[in-house]
Write an enzyme that holds these catalytic residues in place. Structure first.
Site, mmCIF file in Angstrom:
data_model
loop_
_atom_site.group_PDB
_atom_site.id
_atom_site.type_symbol
_atom_site.label_atom_id
_atom_site.label_comp_id
_atom_site.label_asym_id
_atom_site.label_seq_id
_atom_site.Cartn_x
_atom_site.Cartn_y
_atom_site.Cartn_z
ATOM 1 N NE ARG A 111 -2.570 0.853 3.455
ATOM 2 C CZ ARG A 111 -3.329 0.632 4.405
ATOM 3 N NH1 ARG A 111 -4.526 0.539 4.528
ATOM 4 N NH2 ARG A 111 -2.866 0.597 5.692
ATOM 5 C CE LYS A 213 -2.921 4.158 7.237
ATOM 6 N NZ LYS A 213 -4.054 4.701 7.742
ATOM 7 C CD GLU A 249 -11.869 6.020 4.528
ATOM 8 O OE1 GLU A 249 -11.658 6.033 3.260
ATOM 9 O OE2 GLU A 249 -11.331 6.134 5.405
HETATM 10 C C1 COI Z 1 -4.391 3.056 11.469
HETATM 11 O O1 COI Z 1 -5.482 2.546 11.664
HETATM 12 O O2 COI Z 1 -3.588 2.441 11.623
HETATM 13 C C2 COI Z 1 -4.438 4.445 11.107
HETATM 14 O O3 COI Z 1 -3.531 4.759 10.231
HETATM 15 C C3 COI Z 1 -5.476 5.369 11.785
HETATM 16 C C4 COI Z 1 -4.917 6.436 12.335
HETATM 17 C C5 COI Z 1 -4.395 6.519 13.821
HETATM 18 C C6 COI Z 1 -4.371 7.784 11.463
#
Ligand code: COI
Length: 366
Positions: A111, A213, A249
């Site tokens: 990812r 992300k 989401e």
């Molecule tokens: C995750 O669930 O690993 C995330 O990246 C969420 C977050 C705390 C931004």
């Protein structure tokens, strides 16, 4: 008579400024003895972090573990000025017998590669990423909570660390992995989530970076989150930016609806993150005999859902107790019998090694 020249007196000594507030604070890190029973989700100053660098067109160097601590960046670093950065998340688990395992690190590596392509960044190879995650977990082994208390959250970070003034990819990149012991992501997370459907702020737009992300996905939702929290909700559920009627989401988790033997989740097509926990839950749901549909879901469908839940690496599988849309609150039953609890039990069992890992999701760290 010459008047005192305040400007020239300060200019005459161009020595570095005295220790600033940045150097003299602890940077917000928690320190001291760990209270394993009250971990929450916060930064703890652990022992080591992994760091590796690359030029824009090069390959990442092998990298190394260094003591956990602040890093030095140019004020013109691409990440600081233009948000050229990606995060990942993974967790390390300590088993009763002392074994240490990490959940699906390869998926995070892949990812990150997809995200890096979108954000014009070089990216560590999959093996390099996985190795860095394992090294970070092992080097911080003493911070991995006992089996029933929590996990070690591992945060890989890829950033444009080189200096750049015009809008362009940075000339240098840093891949960094740090880790913190964590418990529940949300305060009081034994309760179910209460979501507020946001109609003005959108998390992502078509053609944007919502499907990867990117660090730029998070600050823009903080205002909606803050407003929702002030009204007593735990999080926000975002709608699509074109029609303002399809659910996408929550702020950092994917969403699922259950209707009988069918489990629904919005289809990821560029504006929704392909969650690793989401993918895992879909596979487990199939194993348990559920039909899973990934498709567009109108917000009104929340009314006919029997159950709703959210998934994320940090969050885990969390039941939703209510969703509020246009001042109407839809409530869902919460009990130990609900489907999301069954899915969660399976997932955690695989992560903790008490249920067979048929798909090679867990990777031993030694
Ligand atoms: C995750 O669930 O690993 C995330 O990246 C969420 C977050 C705390 C931004």
């Amino acid at each position: 008579m010459a008047s005192p020249n305040i400007v020239s007196s300060s200019q005459s000594s161009l020595s570095p400024p005295p220790a600033t507030s940045i150097a003299s604070t602890n940077g917000g890190y928690e320190s001291g003895e760990i209270d394993w029973d009250n971990l929450g989700f916060k930064v703890t100053k652990t022992d080591y972090m992994f760091i590796a660098k690359s030029s824009l067109d090069g390959d990442f160097e092998q990298g190394q573990l260094i003591p956990f601590g602040n890093i030095e960046l140019s004020p013109s670093a691409g990440i600081l000025n233009y948000g050229q950065g990606l995060i990942e998340g993974s967790k390390a688990y300590r088993r009763e017998d002392g074994g240490i395992f990490v959940f699906r690190p390869q998926d995070g590596a892949i990812r990150m590669q997809i995200g890096a392509e979108r954000m014009c960044m070089p990216c560590p190879a999959v093996d390099q990423f996985v190795d860095a995650v394992k090294q970070t977990a092992l080097a911080n082994k003493r911070w991995i909570p006992p089996a029933d208390k929590g996990t070690l959250y591992i945060r890989p970070l890829l950033m444009g660390s080189g200096a750049v003034l015009g809008v362009a990819p940075a000339p240098e990149y840093t891949f960094l992995v740090y880790a913190c012991p964590v418990g529940n992501y949300l305060k009081g997370a034994t309760e179910a989530l209460s979501l507020y459907v946001e109609e003005e702020v959108h998390r992502a737009v078509c053609g944007g970076a919502g499907g990867v992300k990117s660090i730029t996905n998070y600050a823009p939702v903080m205002k909606a989150m803050r407003n929702a929290k002030r009204k007593g909700f735990t999080d926000v559920l975002y709608l699509d930016s074109v029609n303002n009627k399809y659910i996408e989401e929550a702020s950092s988790s994917n969403i699922f609806l259950i209707k009988g033997k069918v489990i629904l989740t919005p289809k990821a097509s560029g504006t929704i993150l392909e969650g690793i926990t989401k993918k895992s839950v879909i596979d487990i749901a199939h194993d348990l005999g559920y039909q899973v549909e990934e498709r567009s879901i109108e917000v009104e469908e929340l009314i006919t859902a029997e159950e709703v839940f959210c998934t994320g690496t940090a969050l885990g599988v969390a039941p939703v107790g209510s969703v509020t849309y246009k001042d109407k609150r839809i409530e869902y039953k919460i009990s130990s019998e609900i489907v999301s609890q069954q899915l969660n039990t399976r997932l955690v069992g695989i992560q903790r090694g008490t249920i067979e890992d048929k798909r090679n999701w867990i990777v031993e760290v030694k």
